[in-house]
Design an enzyme around this catalytic site. Structure first.
Site: not given
Length: 290
Positions: A73-74, A150, A161, A193
């Site tokens: 996929d990459g 994507n 932070r 996800l």
């Protein structure tokens, strides 16, 4: 969304060069393509090795009628961004099992390619996102434009932070996040996800992009959903120069305080050869559900 078929005379091969099995199989495909009177094309760095005609990477979309990706996929993501504007169909061959985008295995690939060359195939058009980074500082006051297949990710650096982010939908306040990062995803990426435990409050729709915050475990806040007509705008509030903007996990830029990111549906779509595998078979293979 189905796309019209095109006559195929030349085929571009994009090969994951650090995988010997990909290089060896590319040689086999080159011989097969020549036997079918098709012109095999490949990038200069690999063309001589596999016996294909050389072509500059940026010219693949101009010279090839079909792209075959031998990788994962990459590998496909970078090619998709490169040729989407020309509407070149892509056949993704995964070197392992099945991918969410590279849906054909090596064992199936020759037969699949033969069907495509014979015109026995369908093409799905997958939406892309366009992201515009607007710089707030006087020294960098300009806009940078990116295309994503994507996702678009805003995240804190390894020592940074947590980020304070204001999100707007069509310039109206939508949500404020205090999080490690924020993802604007296409439906293809949203599948991955969700498989990792993310939550979304809308059903799959090929015309939608979604937002999801990479939130601390104690925050119970689902992902948001935006229709195809909505522009998502992200304001970086925290004075943190370590915030990073990433496209498809492959292109990145540092963000400064008060920079703004605008994300909307892209002008182009990626044309993928439709897999013969049922959608949920790919899920079972990727997630080892038996």
């Amino acid at each position: 969304m189905a796309a019209a078929k095109r006559s195929i005379k030349s085929v571009g091969l994009v090969v994951k060069r650090d995988r010997p099995e990909a290089v060896a199989f590319a040689r086999t495909l080159v011989r097969f393509l020549r036997s079918k009177n098709k012109v095999p094309l490949a990038e200069d760095e690999i063309s001589k090795t596999i016996g294909a005609e050389p072509v500059e990477r940026h010219q693949l979309g101009d010279r090839a009628d079909l792209i075959v990706v031998l990788g994962g996929d990459g590998t496909l993501l970078g090619v998709a961004r490169l040729v989407a504007s020309q509407g070149i169909p892509i056949l993704g061959v995964n070197l392992g099992g099945l991918g969410f985008l590279t849906e054909v295995t090596i064992k199936e690939s020759r037969a699949a390619l033969e069907r495509v060359l014979d015109g026995d195939y369908e093409v799905d058009r997958r939406i892309m996102l366009e992201a515009i980074v607007e710089r707030a500082s006087e020294e960098l006051r300009h806009a940078e434009t990116y295309q994503a297949f994507n996702d678009v990710v805003v995240s804190k650096g390894p020592l940074g932070r947590m980020l304070d982010l204001d999100v707007f939908a069509d310039r109206k306040p939508f949500c404020a996040y205090r999080a490690d990062g924020l993802i604007i995803a296409t439906p293809d990426r949203l599948d991955c996800l969700c498989a990792r435990g993310w939550r979304a409050d809308c059903l799959p729709d090929p015309g939608r992009g979604r937002t999801g915050a990479n939130l601390p475990a104690y925050v119970e806040q689902p992902a948001g959903c935006a229709s195809r007509f909505v522009e998502i705008e992200i304001h970086v509030k925290a004075p943190d120069h370590d915030a990073t903007f990433t496209v498809d996990g492959q292109e990145s830029a540092q963000l400064g305080p008060s920079d703004t990111i605008r994300v909307h549906r892209g002008r182009h779509a990626v044309s993928l050869i439709r897999s013969a595998h049922p959608y949920f078979e790919i899920w079972r293979d990727k997630l080892h559900w038996g």
